[in-house]
Every structure is written in C-alpha cells, then in structure tokens.
Write an enzyme that holds these catalytic residues in place. Sequence first.
Site, PDB file in Angstrom:
ATOM      1  CD  GLU A 558      -2.711   1.305   2.467  1.00 44.43           C
ATOM      2  OE1 GLU A 558      -3.352   2.347   2.680  1.00 44.43           O
ATOM      3  OE2 GLU A 558      -2.782   0.293   3.178  1.00 44.43           O
ATOM      4  CE  LYS A 690      -4.787 -17.523  13.344  1.00 44.76           C
ATOM      5  NZ  LYS A 690      -4.275 -18.757  12.762  1.00 44.76           N
ATOM      6  CG  ASP A 766      -1.402 -16.516  12.166  1.00 44.46           C
ATOM      7  OD1 ASP A 766      -1.793 -16.133  11.049  1.00 44.46           O
ATOM      8  OD2 ASP A 766      -1.873 -17.510  12.749  1.00 44.46           O
ATOM      9  CG  HIS A 865      -3.912   7.449  -0.592  1.00 41.30           C
ATOM     10  ND1 HIS A 865      -3.704   6.096  -0.517  1.00 41.30           N
ATOM     11  CD2 HIS A 865      -3.801   7.917   0.681  1.00 41.30           C
ATOM     12  CE1 HIS A 865      -3.505   5.749   0.741  1.00 41.30           C
ATOM     13  NE2 HIS A 865      -3.561   6.841   1.488  1.00 41.30           N
TER      14      HIS A 865
END
Length: 887
Positions: A558, A690, A766, A865
């Site tokens: 990004e 998660k 993770d 951006h």
Amino acid sequence: MLSRLFRMHGLFVASHPWEVIVGTVTLTICMMSMNMFTGNNKICGWNYECPKFEEDVLSSDIIILTITRCIAILYIYFQFQNLRQLGSKYILGIAGLFTIFSSFVFSTVVIHFLDKELTGLNEALPFFLLLIDLSRASALAKFALSSNSQDEVRENIARGMAILGPTFTLDALVECLVIGVGTMSGVRQLEIMCCFGCMSVLANYFVFMTFFPACVSLVLELSRESREGRPIWQLSHFARVLEEEENKPNPVTQRVKMIMSLGLVLVHAHSRWIADPSPQNSTTEHSKVSLGLDEDVSKRIEPSVSLWQFYLSKMISMDIEQVVTLSLAFLLAVKYIFFEQAETESTLSLKNPITSPVATPKKAPDNCCRREPVLSRRNEKLSSVEEEPGVNQDRKVEVIKPLVAETESTSRATFVLGASGGCSPVALGTQEPEIELPSEPRPNEECLQILESAEKGAKFLSDAEIIQLVNAKHIPAYKLETLMETHERGVSIRRQLLSTKLPEPSSLQYLPYRDYNYSLVMGACCENVIGYMPIPVGVAGPLCLDGKEYQVPMATTEGCLVASTNRGCRAIGLGGGASSRVLADGMTRGPVVRLPRACDSAEVKAWLETPEGFAVIKDAFDSTSRFARLQKLHVTMAGRNLYIRFQSKTGDAMGMNMISKGTEKALVKLQEFFPEMQILAVSGNYCTDKKPAAVNWIEGRGKTVVCEAVIPARVVREVLKTTTEAMIDVNINKNLVGSAMAGSIGGYNAHAANIVTAIYIACGQDAAQNVGSSNCITLMEASGPTNEDLYISCTMPSIEIGTVGGGTNLLPQQACLQMLGVQGACKDNPGENARQLARIVCGTVMAGELSLMAALAAGHLVRSHMVHNRSKINLQDLQGTCTKKAA
C-alpha cells in the site's frame, strides 16, 4: 523514628484530604469566631473614643516600612517566577493555594493576638511574605507530580513528608527561637515585629503539615485522567525528582541547628522564668496602651455605622506608602500574567523536546538484545542526526543494534528474485560429477527401484520421471521436498505439475522459488510450496519509544503507508518520544465441553472457580511446558455446554500451540473428576482467535499495551500541517462516534490494522491474527500550558505476537526482528522480547494514527494517495487474463 512518624502523618493526610481540609478550615474559622464573639467588645473609633497618644512618627520609619513591603512583594514575585520556569501549571496553582491559605491563617492569628484590631495587620503582612518559603512546598508538590496513579500520589506525598518534615520542623523551631530573641529586647517596635515573625513561621508550618499535602492530593485526584489511567499532571522533567530529594540534608548542619535550638531554649527559659523580667521588657505592659483600650482614659460612644462598615472604611483608607505598595503589586501582577508568559515560553522553547535529546535511562541494559551507545564507536554515524539538523548531534541515544543471526546459513537470508529459469548461483564446495539421464522417461517399475535404492535415489531420476510417478500415485505430491535430494527441486517439480493444470501455463513465471532456505519452511510454515512471495519491505523511523530508537520494518504493497508512518515517527521524536507499558500478558484458549444436564455444567463451573479446583487444573496445565503458566480461568455456560477460557503466559512465543497442549491435558484431568463430561472441541471459539470478539476487547488476549506521547503545537503545525483542535475534532467524530455508529468492536481507530499487518508480515507473525491484534482505541486531547499541544494515546488490549516459532524461524523475518533487537527468546527474562515487540507495534500504530488523522484534518489524504498510491505504468500494454480470453 521521626521520618517514620512523618511518613505516617503524610500518608494519613494524603489519604483523607477532604477531612483534613474541612477540619483545618473549620479550626481557623473557629479561632476567628471565638475571638470576635468572646473577646474585648471595646473597639477604638467605633464604640469607644480612645485618646491619641502623641508619638513622633519619623518619615524614615515610613520609608523603611514602605521599602520592606516592596521587598516582600518582589520576593514573592521572584519565587513565583522561578516556579513558572518549571513549566507546570499545577506547581503554580498549588503554590498559590499554599500562599493564600497561609496568609489567611496568619491573618486570623494576628487578629486573635491583637484582639480584633486590624491596624496591626498592615505592618505584619510584610514579615509574613518575607518569611514564607515556597521551595519546600514546591518540593512536596514535585513528589506528588512524579506519580503515575492516585495511589502513587499518596505514597509519594508520604515519602516526601518523611524526607522534608523533620527538616522543616527543625528549621521552623530554629527560626522561632532566633526571631523570638527579639521579643526580649525591650524595644517595643522590635518586639512587635519579632512577634509577627514567629506567628508567620508557625502559620506556615501549620499549613504545610496539614492543609497543603491534603490539598495537593485532592487537586491531583480531581484532575486525574481516569479514562486513560494516566495522570495528566505528570511531567517528564520530574522523573528523577525522587533521586534528587533522597539526598538528605547535611548531618553536620542538622546537628548545629539542634545545638543552636537547645542554646536558644536555655536563653528563653532564663530570660522569661528564671531572671526577674523588667517591666520595659514585656510587651504585655504595652498591649492595652498600644491598642488604646485603657479603662481610665477611654470613653464610650454610640456607633454611627455597622461594625463591618467600620472595618471596611479603615481598610479602604490608604496612605501614600500603601498606594505605592499596592501600585507595585498591581504592576508586577500585570507583568506576570500578561507579559511574563511570552518570555517564559521563549525560555522554555530552548529546553523544548523538539531540540532536546531523548533521555537515556540509567537502567542497566538487558541481555535480551544488544544495545550500544551511538557515540561509543568512533566510525559510526547516526543517520537520524544527519537527517534532522534540529536535533543536537552531541546527544547520546541508545539505539537498538541488530544481532548477527547465529546460523551457518546466514548468507542464504538474501535471495534472488526473478524468473525461475536460468542458471543458479555457483555452489560452494566441490562440484559433484554430472549424472547422465535418459531423454525419454523410463517405466514406473524401474523408476521406483531407482528411487528406493540406497545407492542412487531421486537424483538419478529426471523431472519427467518424477512427474510420471506422481501422476501414477506412487509419490504423494505433498512429499516431493522430502523425497528429492534438495527441497528446491521438489518445489520446482510441483510447479511443473501445477502449470499444466492452470488456465495460463506461464502463470508462475514471475513467482520466484530459487535460492530460498526451504528447510526452515517444511513442517513449520507452509505445505505444498510452489515459491515465495516477495513483498516490498520499507522502514519507518526512528521511532523514539521509552528512551530508545527503533527502525521499524513494514512489509506492504500500500503506497503512502510507510511514508505516513515515518512522518508520525518524526513527529513523535520531535515531541520528545513516546512512552509505553505492557498492562497484561496472557494467551487464551477456550474449549467447549458438554455435560448431560445444565445443572451438571453449573456444578463443574462452580468447582473450577474454587481455589482447590483451579489448583488441580493449574498443576495439570503447567506440567506440559516450562514456559506455560496458567493465570486464570474464565468460565461461562450456554445451556449444558460449558466454555472454559484458559489464560496463560507463554514466554516469547505467541503461544497458541503451547496453550492448546496445556488445555488438552487440563481437560483430561477435569474428566477424571467429572467422567460424564464430553470434550467437544479444544477450541470453542471462546478464545477468540482470528475473529472479531468483544471478549478480546474487554478481557484482553496476548499482550495488552498502552502507548502515549505529547506532540508540541509547533510540531503539529510544521510537521503534521494542521492544528491540535482540528485533529481532536476529527478523532472524536471519526474514531469514536463514527465507529460507535458502525457498531464496531475494538475499531475505535483510523487504520491500526494497516500498521499491525505490515509489521506482522515483515516479522514473521500470523497475519490472520491482525483481526484481534488490531483492536485499538485512539484518544486525543489538548494539553500543555496553553492547551495547544496534542496528547495522543493508543490502547491495544489484544496484540497476539511472539519472537520464536512459526514464521520467526525464517531468515528474512529474523533479519527484521534483528533490526528491532528482539529476535529469538530472551534468556534472562523469558517473554521480554515478545513484550518489547508488542510495545513497538503499539508505538508504530500510534505514529500511523497521528499522521493519518493529521492528513484527514488537513484534507491531504486523497491528494497524497492520488500521487503516491497510483501506478504510473500504462496497464493497457500488459495483457491480462480476461483480455486475452476475450480476444
């Protein structure tokens, strides 16, 4: 012994501020009231006409008295000016409160002593101002201001009282005895002045021992920032106040004072009680005369006005010397309030954290990671100093030094990116002779014999023959790496097998696989490997956190993310750095079990919540690992299902496997006590792992971390290109109200998941655990003397992170952990590296939040951006899959 008594007194006063304040004020008012209602009811000029004593008042006396008053006012002015240099509004306010109440008590004592006559108060007040000392009051306030919580405020006040109380008591005693000598001089004016001086010392001592510490405790308690748990009064330059005040006064000086006190006591005793006092040496002989209340010469009159109007008129009527004194006081007050502020700010700007060095703690460095002072190596240059000219280049900053990986294959941490074809790098060591392989594949039976032969093996088979055996089910595809002579060849053959089944056979052309240490992947990180995904890794920093500087690696695709976070790091560094604390450390696993009836489940729940039941489960759990230590159980029910949330420390590992093993053993032990219990799953989604869950937000999971920083107004304007007010407004309406309107759980932030995921990928964590690890609440508020500085904090209750196991075993990820000085396990303090990494994550998240919120407040987000997050390559020149199929 004395210190202990004063400590107990200080703790009592600080713990019961309301009671002490009300009691002190009540006692003072009672003294005044009793005097007003029970004292002498003959008041000169109001209800009695007193004779005027002809006294020659010399002009020199008036001049001396005026000069004394002016000196007293200047003395108080300079004391407050010195306090302002400390930069704390709390010090100023508390010292002002001390002065006001001390003067009130002193005035009450004077009125009581002079039997309602207020004319003596004008003469007494200068002596009170000259004898008042704000240094000890401010020292006690500094003790309180160095606290992190209200409980610590009480403890520090008690500690300060134990240190300052005996000294102040001895000084007050010596001052009273020395000044009291003047009351025996026989000179009436000197006796009155010395009497006023003694009363001033006693009034100051009384207020310092009772009203003042209680008021300090109450003021700081009312101004505490309860939501954050951190006091807003705490200032960085009070951090070492306890060390400074621990240096007790010189014992020789204390002994001299005690000897002097004993000598003066003997002098007073001899003069007042043993020797025959002469009439002229007694102030009581002149009391009635001085007050004009002699029965023989006074005459009663009818009052023309009320008593309060009489006193008010006497107070309003001023002589020329009083006009001069009040004018000086007014001018100094105006200068102090309106003109002194700009001068003080410019003075403090020289000490501003923008240009001041980051404080290096005196604490000995841990052995968890290697640290070196920058200036200890002559040929080493600090890049952050070169990039930021505003920072003092002579400073000595503790920088985290990367550790060299303790492995023989360190050179394989770097690998070649590109197409899979071409020649591989030259192998080190002697080259084995080439094996001639047939151009056509041999029969499967012959290939199997060669593969199973101890003398030959897979290297005597061609890739086509291996593929033939895989297609014939003689070789499982997932075992290619273990059966081939090298892991890389197994990956290459799997790619060839996969390419024939893909819509585009050349799809894997740009997915690299060569020159990677797959031995660290097999059985640990990934299965059915076909290559590795190169992701750009940027660096944000230096991040000034807890007195150290970190270069933070971030793996992301990004645009603007690393640049934005880097800007936030710079703003934090210019503001003096950030501070962080780990509030809790415990990984969780929540299995689900079932019993025949809900009442049976309730019985198990009640047993687990008893100390005996918990001890049995803890013993079984702790026996599975030398690091896992069960901390607590959180048990809940749904019908006859029982959900048990195990929470345990796991050292430097993230700990899911470790705690799962302990949970399984504990459930087996639980089944021995309740045989009818059925284990449905070792994970019943009550962990919760998660998945978004309120239990993680409320109870915490992994590391619970809080991080804070103060950004000066100048940095907000010049670096972040916005204002404090605008950022606070956007934060409230976006991060708090907006997230609440969306029904968010733990999403009270701008983009914490961005930074968490980028660091997780770079450091071998993770990545899926960013769901819970990104729980964060970002708070902003105005701070500083003018409320133009920005206070920002990030609280992250569930950072699931580790520095050993899983992806942290891979060499590139280890390199990123080495950048932060937290690679591997901490030998001296297990778990410290993982906790430090969690602090770094929280600090970097705060930097990212700071920069993005500033961009939103300034309206720069879309523009940045559009410039930095859009590809400039003409995509029409590249053939896509859909384009080709459509053609």
